[in-house]
Every structure is written in C-alpha cells, then in structure tokens.
Motif scaffolding. Structure first.
Motif, PDB file in Angstrom:
ATOM      1  N   ASP A  15       0.827  -1.215   0.000  1.00  0.00           N
ATOM      2  CA  ASP A  15       0.000   0.000   0.000  1.00  0.00           C
ATOM      3  C   ASP A  15       0.859   1.263   0.000  1.00  0.00           C
ATOM      4  O   ASP A  15       0.414   2.332   0.404  1.00  0.00           O
ATOM      5  N   GLN A  57      -1.823   9.182   2.540  1.00  0.00           N
ATOM      6  CA  GLN A  57      -0.926   9.904   3.427  1.00  0.00           C
ATOM      7  C   GLN A  57       0.421  10.045   2.742  1.00  0.00           C
ATOM      8  O   GLN A  57       1.033   9.050   2.346  1.00  0.00           O
ATOM      9  N   ILE A  68       1.203   6.599   1.161  1.00  0.00           N
ATOM     10  CA  ILE A  68       0.650   5.390   1.746  1.00  0.00           C
ATOM     11  C   ILE A  68      -0.851   5.460   1.524  1.00  0.00           C
ATOM     12  O   ILE A  68      -1.500   6.441   1.885  1.00  0.00           O
ATOM     13  N   VAL A  69      -1.395   4.431   0.897  1.00  0.00           N
ATOM     14  CA  VAL A  69      -2.797   4.431   0.503  1.00  0.00           C
ATOM     15  C   VAL A  69      -3.567   3.442   1.367  1.00  0.00           C
ATOM     16  O   VAL A  69      -3.187   2.282   1.482  1.00  0.00           O
ATOM     17  N   ASP A  70      -4.651   3.909   1.977  1.00  0.00           N
ATOM     18  CA  ASP A  70      -5.562   3.028   2.704  1.00  0.00           C
ATOM     19  C   ASP A  70      -6.855   2.991   1.913  1.00  0.00           C
ATOM     20  O   ASP A  70      -7.663   3.920   1.971  1.00  0.00           O
ATOM     21  N   ARG A  71      -7.049   1.930   1.163  1.00  0.00           N
ATOM     22  CA  ARG A  71      -8.212   1.836   0.278  1.00  0.00           C
ATOM     23  C   ARG A  71      -9.523   1.751   1.053  1.00  0.00           C
ATOM     24  O   ARG A  71     -10.543   2.252   0.614  1.00  0.00           O
ATOM     25  N   ASN A  72      -9.497   1.095   2.225  1.00  0.00           N
ATOM     26  CA  ASN A  72     -10.719   0.949   3.017  1.00  0.00           C
ATOM     27  C   ASN A  72     -11.218   2.300   3.524  1.00  0.00           C
ATOM     28  O   ASN A  72     -12.408   2.571   3.528  1.00  0.00           O
ATOM     29  N   LYS A  73     -10.298   3.137   3.975  1.00  0.00           N
ATOM     30  CA  LYS A  73     -10.666   4.452   4.502  1.00  0.00           C
ATOM     31  C   LYS A  73     -10.648   5.528   3.425  1.00  0.00           C
ATOM     32  O   LYS A  73     -11.022   6.664   3.686  1.00  0.00           O
ATOM     33  N   ARG A  74     -10.160   5.160   2.244  1.00  0.00           N
ATOM     34  CA  ARG A  74     -10.028   6.110   1.131  1.00  0.00           C
ATOM     35  C   ARG A  74      -9.167   7.306   1.532  1.00  0.00           C
ATOM     36  O   ARG A  74      -9.548   8.462   1.340  1.00  0.00           O
ATOM     37  N   ILE A 127       2.301   3.280   8.569  1.00  0.00           N
ATOM     38  CA  ILE A 127       1.449   2.205   8.076  1.00  0.00           C
ATOM     39  C   ILE A 127       0.566   1.661   9.188  1.00  0.00           C
ATOM     40  O   ILE A 127      -0.612   1.380   8.984  1.00  0.00           O
ATOM     41  N   ASN A 128       1.144   1.512  10.382  1.00  0.00           N
ATOM     42  CA  ASN A 128       0.426   0.887  11.485  1.00  0.00           C
ATOM     43  C   ASN A 128      -0.447   1.851  12.277  1.00  0.00           C
ATOM     44  O   ASN A 128      -1.220   1.411  13.132  1.00  0.00           O
TER      45      ASN A 128
END
Length: 72
Positions: free
Chosen positions: A23, A47, A38-44, A69-70
């Motif tokens: 990600d 960062q 850094i991509v969080d697909r679930n939260k759209r 990430i964490n």
C-alpha cells in the motif's frame, strides 16, 4: 529498442505489485529523498511521506514508514 520497452513494462509491473502488497506508492522522481504515498483503500485516505536520508538513518526511516502504516 524492444528490450528497453520490455524492461520498462517489467519495472511498471514490479512497482504495481509492490504497491499492491505494501500500500506504498513511492515517488521515483527525486532520488535525493525517500518519498511517496501510503494508501488506505478501506478508509479512502492517502498519506504523503518524505524522508531525507542525509538527516536520518535507514533504520529510522524504515521505522517511520512502519509507524505510518500501522497508525490507525
């Protein structure tokens, strides 16, 4: 010429696989710094990050990326 095209396609596929697994989408434009998204697909959420390797150790940069990430 064909070999260069194949190498370019191979590099794109490797980068795509890396981004899918981690990600993290690195910014390859400026080789003097370590940066990307850094991509969080679930939260759209996207960062951005940027580290200066002349001011931080590789260990600290790696820990910084893992912390981003964490983080919830």
């Amino acid at each position: 010429m064909k070999k260069l095209e194949q190498q370019g396609i191979w590099a794109q596929r490797k980068l795509s696989m890396y981004a899918s697994v981690t990600d993290i989408i690195p910014n390859m434009d400026d080789q003097s710094k370590i940066s990307g998204h850094i991509v969080d697909r679930n939260k759209r959420v996207v960062q951005e990050f940027e580290f200066d390797p002349t001011k931080m150790s590789s260990f600290d940069i790696c820990n910084g990326i893992w912390n981003m990430i964490n983080s919830p």
